[in-house]
Write a protein that holds these residues in place. Structure first.
Motif, PDB file in Angstrom:
ATOM      1  N   LEU A 109       4.426  -0.114  -6.166  1.00 11.72           N
ATOM      2  CA  LEU A 109       3.849   0.480  -4.954  1.00 11.72           C
ATOM      3  C   LEU A 109       4.289  -0.251  -3.693  1.00 11.72           C
ATOM      4  O   LEU A 109       4.716   0.383  -2.726  1.00 11.72           O
ATOM      5  CB  LEU A 109       2.326   0.496  -5.038  1.00 11.72           C
ATOM      6  N   VAL A 110       4.171  -1.554  -3.699  1.00 16.45           N
ATOM      7  CA  VAL A 110       4.509  -2.325  -2.493  1.00 16.45           C
ATOM      8  C   VAL A 110       6.004  -2.243  -2.201  1.00 16.45           C
ATOM      9  O   VAL A 110       6.402  -2.108  -1.046  1.00 16.45           O
ATOM     10  CB  VAL A 110       4.023  -3.782  -2.601  1.00 16.45           C
ATOM     11  N   ASP A 111       6.825  -2.273  -3.234  1.00 16.30           N
ATOM     12  CA  ASP A 111       8.268  -2.153  -3.019  1.00 16.30           C
ATOM     13  C   ASP A 111       8.645  -0.771  -2.468  1.00 16.30           C
ATOM     14  O   ASP A 111       9.561  -0.653  -1.662  1.00 16.30           O
ATOM     15  CB  ASP A 111       9.039  -2.416  -4.312  1.00 16.30           C
ATOM     16  N   ALA A 112       7.928   0.263  -2.905  1.00 17.95           N
ATOM     17  CA  ALA A 112       8.238   1.631  -2.475  1.00 17.95           C
ATOM     18  C   ALA A 112       7.811   1.908  -1.039  1.00 17.95           C
ATOM     19  O   ALA A 112       8.457   2.698  -0.348  1.00 17.95           O
ATOM     20  CB  ALA A 112       7.576   2.640  -3.412  1.00 17.95           C
ATOM     21  N   TRP A 171       1.338  -0.494   2.478  1.00 22.25           N
ATOM     22  CA  TRP A 171       0.492  -1.415   1.719  1.00 22.25           C
ATOM     23  C   TRP A 171       0.124  -2.647   2.538  1.00 22.25           C
ATOM     24  O   TRP A 171      -0.962  -3.194   2.378  1.00 22.25           O
ATOM     25  CB  TRP A 171       1.147  -1.760   0.382  1.00 22.25           C
ATOM     26  N   LYS A 172       0.995  -3.062   3.440  1.00 23.77           N
ATOM     27  CA  LYS A 172       0.627  -4.163   4.329  1.00 23.77           C
ATOM     28  C   LYS A 172      -0.480  -3.716   5.281  1.00 23.77           C
ATOM     29  O   LYS A 172      -1.420  -4.464   5.559  1.00 23.77           O
ATOM     30  CB  LYS A 172       1.840  -4.662   5.109  1.00 23.77           C
ATOM     31  N   LEU A 201       2.500 -11.190   1.416  1.00 27.52           N
ATOM     32  CA  LEU A 201       3.626 -12.126   1.472  1.00 27.52           C
ATOM     33  C   LEU A 201       4.979 -11.451   1.491  1.00 27.52           C
ATOM     34  O   LEU A 201       5.937 -12.012   1.993  1.00 27.52           O
ATOM     35  CB  LEU A 201       3.557 -13.086   0.276  1.00 27.52           C
ATOM     36  N   GLN A 202       5.063 -10.276   0.906  1.00 28.50           N
ATOM     37  CA  GLN A 202       6.327  -9.555   0.757  1.00 28.50           C
ATOM     38  C   GLN A 202       7.417 -10.520   0.308  1.00 28.50           C
ATOM     39  O   GLN A 202       8.437 -10.703   0.949  1.00 28.50           O
ATOM     40  CB  GLN A 202       6.671  -8.791   2.028  1.00 28.50           C
ATOM     41  N   LYS A 240      10.646 -12.854  -7.651  1.00 28.19           N
ATOM     42  CA  LYS A 240       9.352 -13.529  -7.844  1.00 28.19           C
ATOM     43  C   LYS A 240       8.293 -12.525  -8.295  1.00 28.19           C
ATOM     44  O   LYS A 240       7.497 -12.805  -9.189  1.00 28.19           O
ATOM     45  CB  LYS A 240       8.933 -14.216  -6.547  1.00 28.19           C
ATOM     46  N   GLU A 241       8.272 -11.345  -7.685  1.00 31.05           N
ATOM     47  CA  GLU A 241       7.329 -10.298  -8.086  1.00 31.05           C
ATOM     48  C   GLU A 241       7.559  -9.902  -9.538  1.00 31.05           C
ATOM     49  O   GLU A 241       6.604  -9.725 -10.302  1.00 31.05           O
ATOM     50  CB  GLU A 241       7.473  -9.079  -7.187  1.00 31.05           C
TER      51      GLU A 241
END
Length: 178
Positions: free
Chosen positions: A88-91, A96-97, A157-158, A163-164
């Motif tokens: 989700l955050v990558d997309a 999301w932030k 943090l993005q 790492k994710e």
């Protein structure tokens, strides 16, 4: 691009940078190179503008994770759910932030998020039950707490994707052992 979309994009950027409360319709109008009157014409209020952004964000999120939710095998479903925060955050990192920044202060944001996650809880509980976990309900709650914390962590943090992926892999290993 339409002026309506320019307003949505500008508002998303400003809500992400400053939060919803600290962002004025005037600043949105300046960022979108339009007038405040046009914002009110399209959306009525700043709250409706924000809700439109949230609604669209969750519609996109649902489309993004739908392949992960169709898994029939219980363990495979659990392992797919663990990937959701990263996916989700990558997309859609801006959405999301923004959610990370506003959710604690915005009931609409929280309502959409709860509705979005509800089907996952039901399916997780069923999956843990099928896998003979002692307390399938608590296990489902625990995993959703992890998921909620991880999307917030990734959004805040993005970090780099590697790492994710490592964090996601580590969590998957915990459930893949049973």
């Amino acid at each position: 691009m339409s002026k309506r979309q320019d307003i949505l994009d500008a508002a998303s950027r400003l809500f992400t940078e400053n939060g919803a409360r600290a962002t004025s319709t005037k600043s949105i109008a300046v960022e979108a190179a339009t007038s405040e009157a046009l914002i009110f014409k399209y959306f009525g209020t700043k709250e409706r503008l924000l809700e439109e952004i949230i609604k669209k964000g969750y519609q996109e999120a649902a489309k993004t994770i739908l392949p992960n939710l169709n898994e029939k095998d219980a363990l495979a479903y659990i392992l797919k759910i663990i990937e959701i925060p990263r996916i989700l955050v990558d997309a859609n990192p801006i959405f999301w932030k923004m959610q990370y920044k506003i959710m604690g202060l915005n009931a609409i944001s929280q309502k959409y998020h709860d509705n979005f996650m509800r089907p996952c809880f039901e399916r997780l509980e069923q999956s843990f039950s099928e896998l003979k976990y002692e307390s399938s309900e608590l296990e489902a709650q625990l995993l959703l707490i992890y998921i909620d914390g991880m999307w917030r962590h990734f959004a805040r943090l993005q970090e780099d994707v590697k790492k994710e992926e490592e964090l996601t892999k580590l969590m998957k290993q915990k459930y893949n052992k049973k």
